[in-house]
Design an enzyme around this catalytic site. Sequence first.
Site, PDB file in Angstrom:
ATOM      1  CG  ASN A   1     -32.476   0.575  15.037  1.00 13.98           C
ATOM      2  OD1 ASN A   1     -32.086  -0.442  14.855  1.00 13.98           O
ATOM      3  ND2 ASN A   1     -31.079   1.281  14.468  1.00 13.98           N
TER       4      ASN A   1
ATOM      5  CB  CYS B   1     -28.315  -3.618  14.315  1.00 16.00           C
ATOM      6  SG  CYS B   1     -28.853  -2.166  15.657  1.00 16.00           S
TER       7      CYS B   1
ATOM      8  CG  HIS C   1     -30.424  -3.493  11.588  1.00 19.13           C
ATOM      9  ND1 HIS C   1     -31.242  -3.343  12.618  1.00 19.13           N
ATOM     10  CD2 HIS C   1     -29.315  -2.157  11.616  1.00 19.13           C
ATOM     11  CE1 HIS C   1     -31.080  -2.600  13.733  1.00 19.13           C
ATOM     12  NE2 HIS C   1     -30.451  -2.055  13.088  1.00 19.13           N
TER      13      HIS C   1
HETATM   14  N1  ACO Z   1     -35.241  16.066  14.137  1.00 21.87           N
HETATM   15  C1  ACO Z   1     -35.038  17.175  13.973  1.00 21.87           C
HETATM   16  N2  ACO Z   1     -33.936  17.758  13.396  1.00 21.87           N
HETATM   17  C2  ACO Z   1     -32.345  17.197  14.123  1.00 21.87           C
HETATM   18  C3  ACO Z   1     -33.140  15.328  14.395  1.00 21.87           C
HETATM   19  C4  ACO Z   1     -34.336  14.796  14.777  1.00 21.87           C
HETATM   20  N3  ACO Z   1     -34.489  13.986  14.568  1.00 21.87           N
HETATM   21  N4  ACO Z   1     -31.882  15.118  14.453  1.00 21.87           N
HETATM   22  C5  ACO Z   1     -30.785  15.391  13.942  1.00 21.87           C
HETATM   23  N5  ACO Z   1     -31.617  16.946  13.898  1.00 21.87           N
HETATM   24  C6  ACO Z   1     -30.557  17.760  13.283  1.00 21.87           C
HETATM   25  C7  ACO Z   1     -29.147  17.873  13.418  1.00 21.87           C
HETATM   26  O1  ACO Z   1     -28.706  18.921  14.701  1.00 21.87           O
HETATM   27  C8  ACO Z   1     -28.182  18.319  12.524  1.00 21.87           C
HETATM   28  O2  ACO Z   1     -28.298  19.834  12.809  1.00 21.87           O
HETATM   29  P1  ACO Z   1     -27.452  20.724  12.133  1.00 21.87           P
HETATM   30  O3  ACO Z   1     -26.710  21.318  10.664  1.00 21.87           O
HETATM   31  O4  ACO Z   1     -28.365  22.293  12.819  1.00 21.87           O
HETATM   32  O5  ACO Z   1     -26.240  20.357  12.808  1.00 21.87           O
HETATM   33  C9  ACO Z   1     -29.437  18.000  11.447  1.00 21.87           C
HETATM   34  O6  ACO Z   1     -30.421  16.903  11.424  1.00 21.87           O
HETATM   35  C10 ACO Z   1     -28.514  16.889  10.803  1.00 21.87           C
HETATM   36  O7  ACO Z   1     -28.326  16.027  11.072  1.00 21.87           O
HETATM   37  P2  ACO Z   1     -27.651  14.791  10.800  1.00 21.87           P
HETATM   38  O8  ACO Z   1     -27.141  14.355  12.091  1.00 21.87           O
HETATM   39  O9  ACO Z   1     -26.160  14.564   9.813  1.00 21.87           O
HETATM   40  O10 ACO Z   1     -28.456  14.041  10.193  1.00 21.87           O
HETATM   41  P3  ACO Z   1     -28.588  12.638   8.700  1.00 21.87           P
HETATM   42  O11 ACO Z   1     -29.204  12.731   7.808  1.00 21.87           O
HETATM   43  O12 ACO Z   1     -26.922  12.079   8.978  1.00 21.87           O
HETATM   44  O13 ACO Z   1     -29.789  11.804  10.228  1.00 21.87           O
HETATM   45  C11 ACO Z   1     -29.673   9.496  11.361  1.00 21.87           C
HETATM   46  C12 ACO Z   1     -29.142  11.712  11.900  1.00 21.87           C
HETATM   47  C13 ACO Z   1     -31.272  10.082  11.217  1.00 21.87           C
HETATM   48  C14 ACO Z   1     -29.276   9.619  13.104  1.00 21.87           C
HETATM   49  C15 ACO Z   1     -28.324   9.295  10.259  1.00 21.87           C
HETATM   50  O14 ACO Z   1     -27.753   9.791  10.994  1.00 21.87           O
HETATM   51  C16 ACO Z   1     -28.624   8.030  10.679  1.00 21.87           C
HETATM   52  O15 ACO Z   1     -29.376   6.960  10.522  1.00 21.87           O
HETATM   53  N6  ACO Z   1     -27.174   7.382  11.490  1.00 21.87           N
HETATM   54  C17 ACO Z   1     -27.157   5.486  11.402  1.00 21.87           C
HETATM   55  C18 ACO Z   1     -27.186   5.803  12.382  1.00 21.87           C
HETATM   56  C19 ACO Z   1     -28.621   4.653  12.754  1.00 21.87           C
HETATM   57  O16 ACO Z   1     -28.659   3.463  12.463  1.00 21.87           O
HETATM   58  N7  ACO Z   1     -27.557   4.144  14.501  1.00 21.87           N
HETATM   59  C20 ACO Z   1     -27.723   2.900  14.942  1.00 21.87           C
HETATM   60  C21 ACO Z   1     -27.394   1.677  14.640  1.00 21.87           C
HETATM   61  S1  ACO Z   1     -27.823   0.324  15.466  1.00 21.87           S
HETATM   62  C22 ACO Z   1     -27.418  -0.319  16.828  1.00 21.87           C
HETATM   63  O17 ACO Z   1     -26.581  -0.962  17.102  1.00 21.87           O
HETATM   64  C23 ACO Z   1     -28.691  -0.481  18.016  1.00 21.87           C
END
Ligand code: ACO
Length: 326
Positions: free
Chosen positions: A283, A113, A253
């Site tokens: 994203n 990214c 980003h």
């Molecule tokens: N729908 C419903 N529930 C979900 C989903 C979904 N799509 N995805 C995860 N959950 C659940 C999980 O299983 C978890 O359940 P549990 O508590 O029973 O285990 C719960 O939601 C919370 O999960 P977290 O991972 O703690 O959720 P978080 O609030 O951190 O959000 C997310 C997840 C959106 C992925 C966030 O962590 C994020 O945006 N992180 C950054 C990721 C990113 O930017 N990646 C790209 C990098 S850039 C590149 O180079 C491509």
Amino acid sequence: MPRAGILGTGAALPEKVITNADMEKLVDTSDEWITTRTGIKERRQAGPHETTSQLSIQAARKALEMAGVSPTDLDLIICSTISPDMPLPSTSAFIQRGLGAPACCAFDLAAACSGFLFGMTVAEQFILTGKAKYVLVVGAELLSRYIDYSDRSTCVIFGDGVAAGVLGPATPPSGILAAEMHTEGAFADHLYIPAGGTRKPASCETVRAREHYIKMRGNELFKVAVRSLEEVSRRVLDKAQVSAQQIDLFIPHQANQRITDAVRERLGVSAEKVYSNIARVGNTSSASIPICLDECVRSGRLKKGDLVLMAAFGAGVTWGGILMRW
Ligand code: ACO
């Protein structure tokens, strides 16, 4: 001091829209979860016959037209992508051929990214040293080809898209004022595709184990993202001796609206100065910043003389920032 700047921008998005309601049919998720946790409402998905280079050529033509630069004037083409047409040759070679550019240098850059900002920074060096006059930088991703549509933690986030910028000499006060690039390999396993490379070549087994898809430690990445985006923004602002309050536009980003909000608050930038299109495109990795930039230029949101701060982070992990006067 001579400067390099962006002379033209262009973007190309696939037509197919995947809404959160569509996602609800694929995995155990909800519009409410995706919206509140990420800010995303819909994303684009390339059709089976669309390729990274095809969309790149469309975006590049628009950028060249805005810049008033002919493809034959290009001295360098940099394609930032982690979703190339093929492992070999580089996608930039297909872009060069499609544009009818001369046999100038063309290569791909893999910084996920942060790639468009890395590409801009490389282009700036070529322009400032006189090695190149006009450089095409493309941020191009069709990550849908690497997404596991049974993994709810990744499939809701990513979208496809491409955007390009033509860089060239700029007349001060316009141009790039400060740029930073960083990589911290200690976090390399936060976001990766296990198979298809030399560590684990493609095999029936790797396909069965779904190892050609993106694996992500979202929670850990979130923290690194907020910290690195704030830090790199402060570094470029300090380098140029500009305060966060002085900037006219902040383009982070588009990874997660909560990441953007946290960084904005830490920097003390007012909400109306922050550009966000994550609700519409998700994203798009290295295309994220140039798509925003193109939307801001074409809508008049970014005007001549404006100070624009761009900051990105991605797999690697990588992070980078650029401050420029438009
Ligand atoms: N729908 C419903 N529930 C979900 C989903 C979904 N799509 N995805 C995860 N959950 C659940 C999980 O299983 C978890 O359940 P549990 O508590 O029973 O285990 C719960 O939601 C919370 O999960 P977290 O991972 O703690 O959720 P978080 O609030 O951190 O959000 C997310 C997840 C959106 C992925 C966030 O962590 C994020 O945006 N992180 C950054 C990721 C990113 O930017 N990646 C790209 C990098 S850039 C590149 O180079 C491509």
